[in-house]
Design an enzyme around this catalytic site. Structure first.
Site, PDB file in Angstrom:
ATOM      1  N   ASP A 170      -2.554  11.724 -37.219  1.00  0.00           N
ATOM      2  CA  ASP A 170      -2.012  12.865 -37.958  1.00  0.00           C
ATOM      3  C   ASP A 170      -3.079  13.944 -37.926  1.00  0.00           C
ATOM      4  O   ASP A 170      -4.247  13.695 -38.230  1.00  0.00           O
ATOM      5  CB  ASP A 170      -1.632  12.513 -39.394  1.00  0.00           C
ATOM      6  CG  ASP A 170      -0.629  13.521 -39.936  1.00  0.00           C
ATOM      7  OD1 ASP A 170       0.506  13.571 -39.423  1.00  0.00           O
ATOM      8  OD2 ASP A 170      -0.992  14.305 -40.838  1.00  0.00           O
ATOM      9  N   HIS A 219     -11.479  17.218 -32.402  1.00  0.00           N
ATOM     10  CA  HIS A 219     -11.183  16.424 -33.602  1.00  0.00           C
ATOM     11  C   HIS A 219     -10.647  15.038 -33.204  1.00  0.00           C
ATOM     12  O   HIS A 219     -11.092  14.017 -33.694  1.00  0.00           O
ATOM     13  CB  HIS A 219     -10.181  17.198 -34.469  1.00  0.00           C
ATOM     14  CG  HIS A 219      -9.012  17.773 -33.698  1.00  0.00           C
ATOM     15  ND1 HIS A 219      -9.182  18.525 -32.572  1.00  0.00           N
ATOM     16  CD2 HIS A 219      -7.675  17.662 -33.863  1.00  0.00           C
ATOM     17  CE1 HIS A 219      -7.997  18.864 -32.091  1.00  0.00           C
ATOM     18  NE2 HIS A 219      -7.063  18.352 -32.862  1.00  0.00           N
ATOM     19  N   PHE A 265      -1.829  21.717 -25.824  1.00  0.00           N
ATOM     20  CA  PHE A 265      -0.554  21.831 -26.543  1.00  0.00           C
ATOM     21  C   PHE A 265      -0.818  22.507 -27.891  1.00  0.00           C
ATOM     22  O   PHE A 265      -1.957  22.859 -28.212  1.00  0.00           O
ATOM     23  CB  PHE A 265       0.077  20.441 -26.726  1.00  0.00           C
ATOM     24  CG  PHE A 265      -0.707  19.537 -27.658  1.00  0.00           C
ATOM     25  CD1 PHE A 265      -1.816  18.831 -27.199  1.00  0.00           C
ATOM     26  CD2 PHE A 265      -0.356  19.397 -28.998  1.00  0.00           C
ATOM     27  CE1 PHE A 265      -2.552  18.019 -28.054  1.00  0.00           C
ATOM     28  CE2 PHE A 265      -1.073  18.571 -29.855  1.00  0.00           C
ATOM     29  CZ  PHE A 265      -2.182  17.881 -29.376  1.00  0.00           C
TER      30      PHE A 265
HETATM   31  P1  ITT Z   1       3.602  12.652 -34.316  1.00  0.00           P
HETATM   32  O1  ITT Z   1       3.677  12.754 -35.834  1.00  0.00           O
HETATM   33  O2  ITT Z   1       4.779  11.970 -33.731  1.00  0.00           O
HETATM   34  O3  ITT Z   1       2.303  12.113 -33.840  1.00  0.00           O
HETATM   35  P2  ITT Z   1       3.524  15.558 -34.490  1.00  0.00           P
HETATM   36  O4  ITT Z   1       3.391  16.672 -33.486  1.00  0.00           O
HETATM   37  O5  ITT Z   1       4.636  15.712 -35.507  1.00  0.00           O
HETATM   38  O6  ITT Z   1       3.671  14.168 -33.709  1.00  0.00           O
HETATM   39  P3  ITT Z   1       1.548  15.870 -36.564  1.00  0.00           P
HETATM   40  O7  ITT Z   1       2.517  15.761 -37.676  1.00  0.00           O
HETATM   41  O8  ITT Z   1       0.226  15.175 -36.681  1.00  0.00           O
HETATM   42  O9  ITT Z   1       2.155  15.361 -35.192  1.00  0.00           O
HETATM   43  O10 ITT Z   1       1.294  17.422 -36.329  1.00  0.00           O
HETATM   44  C1  ITT Z   1       0.241  17.835 -35.551  1.00  0.00           C
HETATM   45  C2  ITT Z   1       0.410  19.295 -35.176  1.00  0.00           C
HETATM   46  O11 ITT Z   1      -0.865  19.951 -35.302  1.00  0.00           O
HETATM   47  C3  ITT Z   1       0.812  19.416 -33.709  1.00  0.00           C
HETATM   48  O12 ITT Z   1       2.209  19.474 -33.569  1.00  0.00           O
HETATM   49  C4  ITT Z   1       0.097  20.699 -33.296  1.00  0.00           C
HETATM   50  O13 ITT Z   1       0.888  21.801 -33.640  1.00  0.00           O
HETATM   51  C5  ITT Z   1      -1.153  20.698 -34.158  1.00  0.00           C
HETATM   52  N1  ITT Z   1      -2.268  20.056 -33.434  1.00  0.00           N
HETATM   53  C6  ITT Z   1      -2.857  18.841 -33.692  1.00  0.00           C
HETATM   54  N2  ITT Z   1      -3.817  18.576 -32.797  1.00  0.00           N
HETATM   55  C7  ITT Z   1      -3.845  19.625 -31.951  1.00  0.00           C
HETATM   56  C8  ITT Z   1      -4.605  19.934 -30.807  1.00  0.00           C
HETATM   57  O14 ITT Z   1      -5.501  19.084 -30.321  1.00  0.00           O
HETATM   58  N3  ITT Z   1      -4.368  21.098 -30.209  1.00  0.00           N
HETATM   59  C9  ITT Z   1      -3.462  21.958 -30.664  1.00  0.00           C
HETATM   60  N4  ITT Z   1      -2.672  21.749 -31.717  1.00  0.00           N
HETATM   61  C10 ITT Z   1      -2.863  20.582 -32.362  1.00  0.00           C
END
Ligand code: ITT
Length: 198
Positions: A70, A181, A153
């Site tokens: 997350d 991170h 992404f």
């Molecule tokens: P899962 O819960 O299925 O893993 P999700 O995309 O819904 O997928 P999160 O709730 O953890 O995951 O949301 C993470 C969001 O934060 C992700 O959709 C990106 O918009 C942003 N994010 C996280 N890590 C990132 C990265 O390395 N680079 C760019 N954006 C990131």
């Protein structure tokens, strides 16, 4: 480790995690291998809470050890937003482009140091016997006023890493995974797996 389910529906995360796990796990499963898993409501107040929720749900449904990530972007001048709501900042079902547009709009009146931000990541690794460990990482940077780069992404095209003078979307994945991170959290997870083998 013999087998591990990486419980994420985010293809960008999955790609990065697969690279980071290379050599440490014999068989990596993903959610596409288990199409009928229940949806997880991500209503935790912290990244850690949501990561544990997602990982435990996958363990319960499959009986396999599972990890979940997350993560999100934290912006001080926005009171910590988008934070745990990063994936749906512009609304439920929002695309990366929608979220980036929303972020640029909300930051329009801010400049210089006010555009400082950090990414935060919590990874939970949970086992069928109920054991669970979490690993965390953060990456600090600055938010640009227009996107740069095509790699990665999410918010990568807006996130400048000052040490490199490049956005995360302009950096090679090998470098992103070294400094990010997620890369930091995975490094801790790998150390933990290494310790278990001894
Ligand atoms: P899962 O819960 O299925 O893993 P999700 O995309 O819904 O997928 P999160 O709730 O953890 O995951 O949301 C993470 C969001 O934060 C992700 O959709 C990106 O918009 C942003 N994010 C996280 N890590 C990132 C990265 O390395 N680079 C760019 N954006 C990131």
């Amino acid at each position: 480790m013999k087998e591990l389910l990486v419980a994420t529906g985010n293809k960008g995360k999955l790609y990065e995690i697969r690279q980071l796990l290379a050599g440490d796990v014999d068989r990596v499963y993903c959610l596409a291998d288990f199409p009928d898993l229940p949806e997880v409501v991500e209503d935790g107040l912290t990244f850690e809470e949501n990561a544990r929720k997602k990982a435990f749900s996958a363990v319960r449904a499959t009986g396999l050890p599972a990890m979940a990530d997350d993560s999100g972007l934290v912006v001080d001048v926005l009171g910590g937003r988008p934070g745990v709501h990063s994936a749906r900042y512009a609304g439920i079902g929002a695309s990366d482009a929608d979220n980036n547009r929303q972020l640029l709009q909300d930051l329009a009146e801010f400049s210089g140091q006010e555009r400082a931000a950090f990414f935060s990541c919590a990874i939970a690794l949970c086992f069928p016997d109920g054991a669970c460990r979490t690993f965390c990482g953060t990456l600090h940077g600055m938010l640009l006023s227009s996107p740069r780069g095509t790699e990665g992404f999410g918010y990568d095209p807006l996130f400048l890493v000052p040490e490199y003078g490049k956005t995360l979307a302009e950096l090679d994945l090998v470098i992103k995974n070294k400094i990010s991170h997620r890369g930091q959290a995975m490094e801790e997870l790998r150390k933990f797996l290494c310790g278990r083998r001894k």
